[in-house]
Design an enzyme around this catalytic site. Structure first.
Site, PDB file in Angstrom:
ATOM      1  N   LYS A 128       0.840  -1.205   0.000  1.00 18.72           N
ATOM      2  CA  LYS A 128       0.000   0.000   0.000  1.00 18.72           C
ATOM      3  C   LYS A 128       0.873   1.252   0.000  1.00 18.72           C
ATOM      4  CE  LYS A 128      -3.873  -2.411   2.099  1.00 18.72           C
ATOM      5  NZ  LYS A 128      -4.721  -2.738   3.261  1.00 18.72           N
ATOM      6  N   GLN A 142      -4.738  -1.478   9.436  1.00 18.05           N
ATOM      7  CA  GLN A 142      -4.694  -2.813   8.834  1.00 18.05           C
ATOM      8  C   GLN A 142      -5.349  -3.832   9.763  1.00 18.05           C
ATOM      9  OE1 GLN A 142      -3.723  -3.356   5.719  1.00 18.05           O
ATOM     10  NE2 GLN A 142      -4.105  -5.545   5.815  1.00 18.05           N
ATOM     11  N   ASP A 201     -10.962   3.051   3.630  1.00 17.48           N
ATOM     12  CA  ASP A 201     -11.321   1.631   3.560  1.00 17.48           C
ATOM     13  C   ASP A 201     -12.843   1.453   3.447  1.00 17.48           C
ATOM     14  OD1 ASP A 201      -9.370  -0.391   3.519  1.00 17.48           O
ATOM     15  OD2 ASP A 201      -8.905  -0.150   5.644  1.00 17.48           O
TER      16      ASP A 201
HETATM   17  N1  GUN Z   1      -7.139  -6.759   5.911  1.00 18.10           N
HETATM   18  C1  GUN Z   1      -7.479  -7.481   4.821  1.00 18.10           C
HETATM   19  N2  GUN Z   1      -8.007  -6.686   3.865  1.00 18.10           N
HETATM   20  C2  GUN Z   1      -8.007  -5.433   4.375  1.00 18.10           C
HETATM   21  C3  GUN Z   1      -8.430  -4.182   3.865  1.00 18.10           C
HETATM   22  O1  GUN Z   1      -8.940  -4.050   2.736  1.00 18.10           O
HETATM   23  N3  GUN Z   1      -8.240  -3.120   4.682  1.00 18.10           N
HETATM   24  C4  GUN Z   1      -7.705  -3.234   5.927  1.00 18.10           C
HETATM   25  N4  GUN Z   1      -7.592  -2.140   6.660  1.00 18.10           N
HETATM   26  N5  GUN Z   1      -7.320  -4.383   6.426  1.00 18.10           N
HETATM   27  C5  GUN Z   1      -7.459  -5.483   5.651  1.00 18.10           C
END
Ligand code: GUN
Length: 283
Positions: free
Chosen positions: A53, A97, A120
């Site tokens: 990311k 996350q 998100d």
């Molecule tokens: N863990 C797995 N997929 C995601 C996501 O799209 N966003 C976040 N914040 N955590 C995750």
């Protein structure tokens, strides 16, 4: 192989070129889109996702902030950091996350993020907006899936869409997005009886359960579009999806590979949401 590949890397490259143009336009107005990512603990998969990311931001000309905390950190420390990022006008997106360690109330953490920076799309306010058909931020993975379907001109109106998995991150928002495009949506999960009965009816099958190769070719309708959201690490260290690609590709019409399918699209949509958030600050 009879299926055509839905290449998430190629589509991501195309979309990210357009995003770089939006970033340049923002830069001309004195704004650099900035994403803040919070990682708690040492889960290796989460560490890789966060690294990707942050790298995605850099490659697109955006700024990123990465805060990593020990797995036993006091949640108050993380809440204080989120409050700081909420108040910082230079930060346009905040992402924590998941999964968080067990001593965290994950829901409370997600609710602490300012909804207008929740790139998100996991805050209750943003989930509510999505449910009402008026989304502010669309959760990145299902958003990426919709872009892949759109790019391949997959007919959605009246199509039978079957989603395997009911998570807040993928399954539930995926159902809302497909429903909004007039699919007939079925959501299957670990307690569903006769899973294959449902999957074999699917014109569009989305696998998001986190179990390696559980969807096999015999569970797929000939010609169906198969979207594999799973990213599972095998004993040999290689990645595989929730779909058994070898058997599925002989039956499906369109299929996403793992890696190189949905994964890169998730990050592309995260960048999209962060840029969108930055653009909104100028409106
Ligand atoms: N863990 C797995 N997929 C995601 C996501 O799209 N966003 C976040 N914040 N955590 C995750």
């Amino acid at each position: 192989m009879t299926a055509t590949l839905l290449d998430g890397n190629a589509l991501s490259t195309h979309l990210r070129t357009k995003l770089a143009g939006r970033v340049a336009a923002l830069a001309a107005r004195g704004v650099t889109p900035c994403l803040a990512v919070i990682l708690v603990g040492e889960d290796p998969a989460s560490a890789v996702y966060v690294r990707n990311k942050v790298a995605g931001c850099e490659k697109t000309g955006m700024r990123s902030i990465k805060d990593v905390y020990a797995p036993d950190v006091d949640p108050a420390v993380v809440f204080a950091r989120i409050a700081e990022l909420n108040a910082d006008p230079a930060v346009h997106g905040i992402l924590v996350q998941l999964p968080l360690p067990k001593h965290f109330d994950s829901e409370a953490v997600l609710e602490a993020i300012a909804p207008e920076k929740d790139v998100d799309g996991f805050h209750a306010e943003n989930i509510g907006a999505l449910m009402q058909g008026n989304p502010r931020f669309i959760p990145c993975t299902p958003y990426g899936v919709m872009k892949m379907l759109e790019s391949a001109n997959v007919p959605l109106k009246g199509a039978e869409a079957v989603i395997v998995g009911r998570s807040n991150i993928v399954g539930k928002p995926m159902a809302m997005l497909l429903l909004a495009q007039s699919c007939t949506v079925t959501v299957c999960h670990s307690q569903s009886k006769d899973l294959a009965f449902h999957t074999r009816r699917a014109d569009i099958l989305v696998a998001a359960v986190g179990r390696a190769r559980m969807i096999t070719g015999d569970m797929i309708k000939p010609g169906a579009t198969v979207i594999d959201v799973g990213i599972n690490r095998q004993a040999d260290g290689k990645l595989c999806g929730d779909v058994d690609f070898e058997s599925a590709k002989e039956v499906a019409g369109l299929i996403t590979p793992v890696p190189g399918g949905v994964g890169p699209m998730t990050i592309t949509m995260l960048l999209t949401n962060t840029i969108e958030s930055a653009e909104r600050t100028l409106k």
